[in-house]
Motif scaffolding. Structure first.
Motif, short mmCIF file in Angstrom:
data_model
loop_
_atom_site.label_atom_id
_atom_site.label_comp_id
_atom_site.label_asym_id
_atom_site.label_seq_id
_atom_site.Cartn_x
_atom_site.Cartn_y
_atom_site.Cartn_z
N ARG A 142 -36.18 -30.81 -27.03
CA ARG A 142 -36.66 -29.58 -27.66
C ARG A 142 -35.85 -29.35 -28.94
O ARG A 142 -34.62 -29.24 -28.88
CB ARG A 142 -36.53 -28.41 -26.70
CG ARG A 142 -37.47 -28.60 -25.50
CD ARG A 142 -37.49 -27.42 -24.63
NE ARG A 142 -36.21 -27.18 -23.99
CZ ARG A 142 -35.96 -26.11 -23.24
NH1 ARG A 142 -36.89 -25.21 -23.05
NH2 ARG A 142 -34.78 -25.94 -22.68
N ILE A 143 -36.57 -29.34 -30.00
CA ILE A 143 -35.93 -29.27 -31.32
C ILE A 143 -36.41 -28.01 -32.03
O ILE A 143 -37.61 -27.70 -32.01
CB ILE A 143 -36.27 -30.52 -32.16
CG1 ILE A 143 -35.68 -31.77 -31.47
CG2 ILE A 143 -35.76 -30.39 -33.59
CD1 ILE A 143 -36.17 -33.07 -32.03
N VAL A 144 -35.49 -27.31 -32.62
CA VAL A 144 -35.87 -26.14 -33.42
C VAL A 144 -35.66 -26.48 -34.89
O VAL A 144 -34.61 -27.00 -35.27
CB VAL A 144 -35.06 -24.89 -33.03
CG1 VAL A 144 -35.36 -23.73 -33.98
CG2 VAL A 144 -35.40 -24.47 -31.60
N ARG A 188 -40.14 -27.33 -33.08
CA ARG A 188 -40.81 -26.02 -33.11
C ARG A 188 -40.24 -25.27 -34.30
O ARG A 188 -39.02 -25.19 -34.47
CB ARG A 188 -40.52 -25.27 -31.80
CG ARG A 188 -41.14 -25.95 -30.60
CD ARG A 188 -40.13 -26.14 -29.52
NE ARG A 188 -40.50 -27.26 -28.64
CZ ARG A 188 -40.54 -27.18 -27.33
NH1 ARG A 188 -40.26 -26.06 -26.73
NH2 ARG A 188 -40.87 -28.23 -26.61
N VAL A 189 -41.14 -24.74 -35.08
CA VAL A 189 -40.73 -24.26 -36.41
C VAL A 189 -40.45 -22.77 -36.43
O VAL A 189 -41.23 -21.97 -35.92
CB VAL A 189 -41.82 -24.60 -37.45
CG1 VAL A 189 -41.45 -24.03 -38.81
CG2 VAL A 189 -42.01 -26.11 -37.53
N ALA A 226 -31.66 -25.58 -27.23
CA ALA A 226 -32.24 -26.58 -28.12
C ALA A 226 -31.41 -27.87 -28.03
O ALA A 226 -30.19 -27.82 -27.92
CB ALA A 226 -32.24 -26.07 -29.55
#
Lengths: 138, 453
Positions: A10-12, A39-40, A62
């Motif tokens: 999970r990347i922000v 996720r932006v 994250a």
């Protein structure tokens, strides 16, 4: 590392409103694929992203944080990204002390016209985070 | 001309802005007035000093693109506004070497010449600023393959323009450097423009002035005219019709960029690939005219820093929005007109200048401005007055008032750089607060599946 192969990190992503966010939009319009792991969160300028915000994001679970802004010299706010260019590398150096691999934080530049480049950066970063696996926080 | 006569317009020529402070509605500007060594109020523009100057017809004239000569005391060109003489401090004998019999002073009946003039400074307050600093031509000596500066018969479009002018240095005669009538003339498009090694952008106006010059060349000489182009961009009212017309006038259109110009058997040989034929062509001509591209004017960066406006990647001033706000900048109260924003021709420049003037007047006449809601504000109780935010703000929107930071909402653009810098969390960016951003992060990370938003 192999047991992480199936893991979807999970990347922000903190994307600046003027260049990278528009670039991501452009990538979408051009039907360019990149991993949906990022996720932006839109910010007005990459200069808005404080070290604290990055740390809080890691704390929320994250596995990676990517900050994307305008190229140096193209900043909508003249020199907002100059600050980013100092803050994020500084924070990267400190992340190790907190037990977070510095590669979990990345700063890069993508202009509004660079949808393909943005997709490349995000793909590359996602691959790296997959290698690093889930971020274990206590 | 009209601007010079208008009672509400004060023209400060031969001057430059050295400092700007304040913000929209309240700019304070400091201007350096360079000494012209001629008292403007006394000079009648008669030109006697020009005739008397010992340098008469010995200094290359900028206006004639180096084809003609001027004096050290000169009037730049016949329609100059104001029509006053100026003394060039770089050539004038008295100003460079301190010794001259000062024939200009004797010739001047109005007693307007004053060699004791120094820089003077004027300061005034304005509500809005229109930047119209223009462009520079790309230096063709940086492309030695075309031979400019090496061969006297390779000239720029501006030089050709002066040559075709009946009031120009040749009286309207188009000749080679040795005075012959050219039998063939080549017009080379895109010199520097649309070239990744030089200027990536299209300079936009060159196609049309090249077409005009092709027409002039046919009109003034019996020469064959060859145009070498990448694409002809004749978008604009009546432009395409004009392009058709010069084709009917018997000019030769060759689609291909020229790779080199070389001297052979007394003539210039232009070498290019004709991409429509798919063949290499070599055309012997007597005169080569380079359509050099446009680049940002010298000093554009300094002006941008002074007025806190941004530049686009090509180095021209950046407009607030390429489609919807083409005459405004991201800095409130500063507007753009003409080629300082991007290369553009006269009709477009006139239209943009009108637009910029109206936007400026509209803003001032209304007396209030709308600002974005995304500005920052300070929580005074938390502020320690360290001043870090003052240092990082790209717009100098923050100042310390009685030991506490204060944001001027008219200057703030809401970038949030100060918020990230504040160690006391005393600055809040409206609509992009830490809480809002973290709430988004929590929301995004809460889902097991990647979010499709």
């Amino acid at each position: 590392m192999s047991e992480n192969n199936g893991y979807e990190p999970r990347i922000v992503g903190f994307l600046c409103n003027w260049c990278s966010y528009a670039g991501a939009d452009g990538a979408g319009t051009a039907r360019i694929k990149y991993p949906s792991n990022m996720r932006v969160v839109r910010v007005m300028c990459s200069g808005r992203v404080s070290p604290e915000l990055v740390l809080r994001t890691f704390r929320q679970g994250a596995d990676g944080v990517i900050v994307l802004g305008c190229h140096i010299g193209d900043c909508h706010y003249a020199e907002g990204n100059h600050r980013t260019a100092k803050r994020i590398p500084m924070l990267r150096n400190l992340l190790g002390y907190a037990g977070i691999h510095p590669d979990r934080l990345r700063l890069d530049w993508a202009s509004a016209a660079e949808g393909p480049k943005l997709a490349e950066i995000v793909t590359d970063f996602t691959e790296r985070i997959k290698e690093l696996g889930k971020l274990e926080t206590k | 001309m009209d601007a010079g006569r208008h009672p509400n317009v004060e023209l400060l020529t031969y001057s430059e802005v050295v400092d700007v402070s304040g913000y929209l509605g309240n700019f304070h500007v400091r201007v350096r007035r360079k000494p012209r060594y001629v008292i403007e109020d006394l000079c009648t523009g008669c030109g006697e000093c020009t005739e008397a100057c010992v340098w008469k017809d010995r200094v290359p004239s900028e206006y004639e693109a180096g084809l003609g000569k001027r004096s050290a005391a000169y009037i730049p060109f016949a329609q100059a506004v104001p029509l006053k003489a100026v003394i060039d401090p770089e050539t004038c004998l008295l100003l460079t070497r301190g010794k001259c019999n000062q024939k200009c002073v004797q010739a001047c009946e109005a007693k307007a010449i004053d060699f004791d003039m120094k820089d003077t400074y004027v300061e005034f307050d304005v509500g809005a600023v229109v930047l119209a600093t223009g462009y520079d031509l790309y230096d063709p000596t940086r492309m030695p393959e075309y031979g400019y500066g090496l061969d006297p018969d390779v000239i720029t479009a501006l030089q050709f323009e002066r040559m075709t002018s009946t009031s120009g240095p040749t009286g309207g005669k188009v000749t080679t450097s040795d005075g012959r009538q050219p039998e063939a003339i080549a017009l080379l498009h895109c010199i520097g423009s649309r070239d990744e090694n030089h200027l990536p952008h299209c300079s936009r106006v060159c196609c049309m002035y090249a077409i005009k010059q092709a027409h002039m060349a046919r009109d003034k000489t019996d020469a064959e005219v060859y145009q070498f182009y990448i694409d002809i961009r004749s978008a604009g009212k009546s432009y395409e019709e004009f392009y058709k017309r010069i084709q009917e006038e018997g000019t030769h259109q060759i689609r291909g960029k020229v790779s080199s110009v070389r001297r052979e058997n007394g003539r210039l040989v232009v070498r290019a690939e004709d991409t429509l034929l798919g063949a290499l062509v070599e055309v012997p001509v007597d005169l080569v005219v380079l359509m050099n591209g446009w680049q940002p004017a010298e000093g554009t960066k300094e002006v941008a820093q002074m007025f806190r406006v941004s530049l686009s990647p090509d180095g021209f001033f950046l407009e607030a929005h390429p489609k919807l706000r083409p005459v405004e900048t991201n800095t409130g109260g500063i507007f753009l007109a003409g080629a300082c924003q991007s290369p553009k021709d006269i009709p477009d420049t006139v239209a943009q200048a009108g637009g910029a003037a109206v936007q400026a007047v509209k803003m001032l006449a209304r007396g209030v401005v709308d600002i974005e809601p995304t500005v920052a504000h300070v929580i005074t109780e938390r502020c320690t007055g360290c001043g870090e935010c003052v240092l990082v703000c790209p717009y100098q929107a923050i100042s310390l008032v009685e030991g506490k930071a204060e944001v001027n909402p008219a200057l703030c653009t809401g970038c949030g750089t100060c918020v990230a810098a504040c160690v006391s969390k005393a600055i809040v960016a409206e609509h992009f607060t830490d809480e809002q951003l973290v709430a988004q992060v929590i929301g995004l990370l809460a889902q097991e599946e990647p979010a499709y938003v």
